[in-house]
Scaffold this motif. Structure first.
Motif, PDB file in Angstrom:
ATOM      1  N   PHE A   1       0.876  -1.287  -0.096  1.00  0.00           N
ATOM      2  CA  PHE A   1      -0.058   0.015  -0.043  1.00  0.00           C
ATOM      3  C   PHE A   1       1.065   1.190  -0.007  1.00  0.00           C
ATOM      4  O   PHE A   1       0.666   2.314  -0.479  1.00  0.00           O
ATOM      5  CB  PHE A   1      -1.100  -0.042   1.082  1.00  0.00           C
ATOM      6  CG  PHE A   1      -1.841  -1.202   1.312  1.00  0.00           C
ATOM      7  CD1 PHE A   1      -2.047  -2.030  -0.003  1.00  0.00           C
ATOM      8  CD2 PHE A   1      -2.609  -1.266   2.440  1.00  0.00           C
ATOM      9  CE1 PHE A   1      -3.263  -3.062   0.146  1.00  0.00           C
ATOM     10  CE2 PHE A   1      -3.707  -2.538   2.663  1.00  0.00           C
ATOM     11  CZ  PHE A   1      -4.004  -3.312   1.341  1.00  0.00           C
ATOM     12  N   ALA A   2       1.802   1.233   0.764  1.00  0.00           N
ATOM     13  CA  ALA A   2       2.832   2.411   0.981  1.00  0.00           C
ATOM     14  C   ALA A   2       3.616   2.738  -0.503  1.00  0.00           C
ATOM     15  O   ALA A   2       3.621   3.900  -0.892  1.00  0.00           O
ATOM     16  CB  ALA A   2       3.986   2.180   1.830  1.00  0.00           C
ATOM     17  N   ARG A   3       3.869   1.450  -1.139  1.00  0.00           N
ATOM     18  CA  ARG A   3       4.433   1.648  -2.706  1.00  0.00           C
ATOM     19  C   ARG A   3       3.696   2.374  -3.612  1.00  0.00           C
ATOM     20  O   ARG A   3       3.897   3.180  -4.381  1.00  0.00           O
ATOM     21  CB  ARG A   3       5.046   0.412  -3.094  1.00  0.00           C
ATOM     22  CG  ARG A   3       6.538   0.098  -2.525  1.00  0.00           C
ATOM     23  CD  ARG A   3       6.958  -1.340  -3.250  1.00  0.00           C
ATOM     24  NE  ARG A   3       6.400  -2.329  -3.336  1.00  0.00           N
ATOM     25  CZ  ARG A   3       6.270  -3.235  -2.446  1.00  0.00           C
ATOM     26  NH1 ARG A   3       6.946  -3.281  -1.597  1.00  0.00           N
ATOM     27  NH2 ARG A   3       5.514  -4.269  -2.472  1.00  0.00           N
ATOM     28  N   ILE A   4       2.350   1.945  -3.321  1.00  0.00           N
ATOM     29  CA  ILE A   4       1.503   2.632  -4.320  1.00  0.00           C
ATOM     30  C   ILE A   4       1.468   3.982  -4.064  1.00  0.00           C
ATOM     31  O   ILE A   4       1.506   5.160  -4.965  1.00  0.00           O
ATOM     32  CB  ILE A   4      -0.078   1.808  -4.076  1.00  0.00           C
ATOM     33  CG1 ILE A   4      -0.166   0.432  -4.607  1.00  0.00           C
ATOM     34  CG2 ILE A   4      -0.929   2.556  -5.004  1.00  0.00           C
ATOM     35  CD1 ILE A   4      -1.251  -0.249  -4.406  1.00  0.00           C
ATOM     36  N   ILE A   5       1.293   4.347  -2.781  1.00  0.00           N
ATOM     37  CA  ILE A   5       1.379   6.143  -2.516  1.00  0.00           C
ATOM     38  C   ILE A   5       2.523   6.516  -2.974  1.00  0.00           C
ATOM     39  O   ILE A   5       2.412   7.747  -3.796  1.00  0.00           O
ATOM     40  CB  ILE A   5       1.024   6.038  -1.157  1.00  0.00           C
ATOM     41  CG1 ILE A   5      -0.188   5.690  -0.369  1.00  0.00           C
ATOM     42  CG2 ILE A   5       1.295   7.536  -0.659  1.00  0.00           C
ATOM     43  CD1 ILE A   5      -1.215   6.402  -0.935  1.00  0.00           C
TER      44      ILE A   5
ATOM     45  N   ASP B   1       2.205  10.886   3.870  1.00  0.00           N
ATOM     46  CA  ASP B   1       3.399   9.838   4.435  1.00  0.00           C
ATOM     47  C   ASP B   1       2.775   8.481   3.805  1.00  0.00           C
ATOM     48  O   ASP B   1       1.821   7.880   4.715  1.00  0.00           O
ATOM     49  CB  ASP B   1       3.267   9.963   5.728  1.00  0.00           C
ATOM     50  CG  ASP B   1       4.448   9.044   6.525  1.00  0.00           C
ATOM     51  OD1 ASP B   1       4.652   8.029   6.001  1.00  0.00           O
ATOM     52  OD2 ASP B   1       5.215   9.578   7.382  1.00  0.00           O
ATOM     53  N   PRO B   2       3.510   8.050   2.835  1.00  0.00           N
ATOM     54  CA  PRO B   2       3.202   6.406   2.420  1.00  0.00           C
ATOM     55  C   PRO B   2       3.348   5.423   3.361  1.00  0.00           C
ATOM     56  O   PRO B   2       2.313   4.704   3.615  1.00  0.00           O
ATOM     57  CB  PRO B   2       4.388   6.346   1.330  1.00  0.00           C
ATOM     58  CG  PRO B   2       4.754   7.740   0.885  1.00  0.00           C
ATOM     59  CD  PRO B   2       4.818   8.413   2.080  1.00  0.00           C
TER      60      PRO B   2
ATOM     61  N   TYR C   1      -2.056   2.567   8.093  1.00  0.00           N
ATOM     62  CA  TYR C   1      -3.581   2.961   8.512  1.00  0.00           C
ATOM     63  C   TYR C   1      -4.696   2.186   7.533  1.00  0.00           C
ATOM     64  O   TYR C   1      -5.551   1.765   8.158  1.00  0.00           O
ATOM     65  CB  TYR C   1      -3.482   4.394   8.087  1.00  0.00           C
ATOM     66  CG  TYR C   1      -5.043   4.958   8.017  1.00  0.00           C
ATOM     67  CD1 TYR C   1      -5.755   5.333   9.361  1.00  0.00           C
ATOM     68  CD2 TYR C   1      -5.435   5.447   6.823  1.00  0.00           C
ATOM     69  CE1 TYR C   1      -6.915   5.825   9.241  1.00  0.00           C
ATOM     70  CE2 TYR C   1      -6.846   6.277   6.639  1.00  0.00           C
ATOM     71  CZ  TYR C   1      -7.192   6.180   7.784  1.00  0.00           C
ATOM     72  OH  TYR C   1      -8.750   7.039   7.754  1.00  0.00           O
ATOM     73  N   MET C   2      -4.600   2.096   6.364  1.00  0.00           N
ATOM     74  CA  MET C   2      -5.186   1.450   5.506  1.00  0.00           C
ATOM     75  C   MET C   2      -5.512   0.000   5.606  1.00  0.00           C
ATOM     76  O   MET C   2      -6.443  -0.458   5.765  1.00  0.00           O
ATOM     77  CB  MET C   2      -4.614   1.620   3.924  1.00  0.00           C
ATOM     78  CG  MET C   2      -5.870   1.204   2.856  1.00  0.00           C
ATOM     79  SD  MET C   2      -5.398   1.567   1.348  1.00  0.00           S
ATOM     80  CE  MET C   2      -6.041   0.339   0.265  1.00  0.00           C
TER      81      MET C   2
ATOM     82  N   SER D   1      -8.800  12.727  -2.191  1.00  0.00           N
ATOM     83  CA  SER D   1      -8.237  14.044  -1.527  1.00  0.00           C
ATOM     84  C   SER D   1      -6.978  14.228  -1.658  1.00  0.00           C
ATOM     85  O   SER D   1      -6.312  15.267  -1.543  1.00  0.00           O
ATOM     86  CB  SER D   1      -8.519  13.949  -0.116  1.00  0.00           C
ATOM     87  OG  SER D   1      -7.980  13.313   0.741  1.00  0.00           O
ATOM     88  N   PHE D   2      -6.090  12.925  -2.010  1.00  0.00           N
ATOM     89  CA  PHE D   2      -4.860  12.895  -2.295  1.00  0.00           C
ATOM     90  C   PHE D   2      -4.411  13.535  -3.551  1.00  0.00           C
ATOM     91  O   PHE D   2      -3.080  13.651  -3.924  1.00  0.00           O
ATOM     92  CB  PHE D   2      -4.049  11.711  -1.927  1.00  0.00           C
ATOM     93  CG  PHE D   2      -4.208  11.066  -0.985  1.00  0.00           C
ATOM     94  CD1 PHE D   2      -4.447  11.642   0.367  1.00  0.00           C
ATOM     95  CD2 PHE D   2      -3.896   9.711  -0.699  1.00  0.00           C
ATOM     96  CE1 PHE D   2      -4.562  10.977   1.611  1.00  0.00           C
ATOM     97  CE2 PHE D   2      -3.929   8.973   0.594  1.00  0.00           C
ATOM     98  CZ  PHE D   2      -4.334   9.640   1.446  1.00  0.00           C
ATOM     99  N   LEU D   3      -5.401  13.392  -4.518  1.00  0.00           N
ATOM    100  CA  LEU D   3      -5.003  14.035  -5.912  1.00  0.00           C
ATOM    101  C   LEU D   3      -4.808  15.203  -6.152  1.00  0.00           C
ATOM    102  O   LEU D   3      -5.344  16.091  -5.613  1.00  0.00           O
ATOM    103  CB  LEU D   3      -6.366  13.571  -6.666  1.00  0.00           C
ATOM    104  CG  LEU D   3      -6.673  12.220  -6.840  1.00  0.00           C
ATOM    105  CD1 LEU D   3      -8.154  12.083  -7.536  1.00  0.00           C
ATOM    106  CD2 LEU D   3      -5.664  11.355  -7.367  1.00  0.00           C
ATOM    107  N   GLU D   4      -3.905  15.576  -6.791  1.00  0.00           N
ATOM    108  CA  GLU D   4      -3.274  16.749  -7.329  1.00  0.00           C
ATOM    109  C   GLU D   4      -4.124  17.534  -8.048  1.00  0.00           C
ATOM    110  O   GLU D   4      -4.700  16.992  -9.006  1.00  0.00           O
ATOM    111  CB  GLU D   4      -1.771  16.819  -7.919  1.00  0.00           C
ATOM    112  CG  GLU D   4      -0.587  16.454  -6.972  1.00  0.00           C
ATOM    113  CD  GLU D   4      -0.241  17.876  -6.021  1.00  0.00           C
ATOM    114  OE1 GLU D   4      -0.884  18.917  -6.110  1.00  0.00           O
ATOM    115  OE2 GLU D   4       0.781  17.697  -5.432  1.00  0.00           O
TER     116      GLU D   4
END
Length: 195
Positions: free
Chosen positions: A133-137, A151-152, A158-159, A192-195
């Protein structure tokens, strides 16, 4: 695959389903014998003891889970779509799965105080998925899809924890309602993370 290897694999797969539903303590070698239609000698020709079967069964289940996650994300191109695919997997397949649910949750709860070898193996499985999951972020941040302030590592933890806890409540209530609520909330957060 030779006959002995195929017998061993059949024992692992049948035992895995039983352990995941009935638990380690709740599963006897007789249960495995009944499921595989093998005599006790046939089981013990392949495995030294029940603990060896448990380890192989857990390895089989955790690999299957990780492969299911990887299969869901590999066809997606954006980080958002990869995370959404994972949320679909948790909602559609894991929350009320007939096979007993998530093996990381089941084996982890049962062995946290009793079997440090399995517990440590569960910890590796959990970390592996949190890291995915962190790598995807991280990928989303690197490609400019996601904002840089996320923070990935923290989001991966969290996810995963939120989804696994919700598997527990879904199974206890025999209802996907809370899983839908949580996956919808996570979707909104990812958007909400989208630029």
């Amino acid at each position: 695959m030779k006959k002995g290897e195929s017998t061993r694999q059949r024992i692992i797969e049948e035992a895995a389903m039983i352990f995941n539903k009935k638990g380690i303590a709740g599963t006897s070698v007789s249960d495995i014998m009944e499921a595989t239609k093998l005599a006790k000698g046939g089981i013990y020709r392949q495995f030294e003891n029940k603990e060896a079967i448990v380890m192989e069964a857990f390895n089989f289940l955790s690999k299957r889970l990780i492969n299911a996650i990887d299969d869901k994300i590999k066809s997606q191109t954006s980080a958002k779509d990869k995370l959404f695919a994972v949320l679909d997997l948790y909602h559609d397949r894991l929350s009320l799965a007939e096979n007993g649910g998530c093996p990381l949750l089941n084996f982890g709860v049962e062995t946290d105080d009793t079997d440090h070898v399995i517990r440590d193996r569960v910890a590796l499985g959990i970390k592996s998925i949190q890291d995915r999951f962190a790598r995807i972020i991280s990928e989303g941040i690197q490609t400019g899809e996601f904002k840089k302030h996320i923070d990935p590592h923290e989001f991966g933890i969290y996810m995963f924890n939120l989804l696994e806890g919700t598997i527990l409540t879904s199974r206890v209530f025999s209802n996907k309602g809370q899983m839908k609520m949580v996956t919808d909330m996570l979707r909104s957060e990812v958007l909400s993370f989208l630029e």
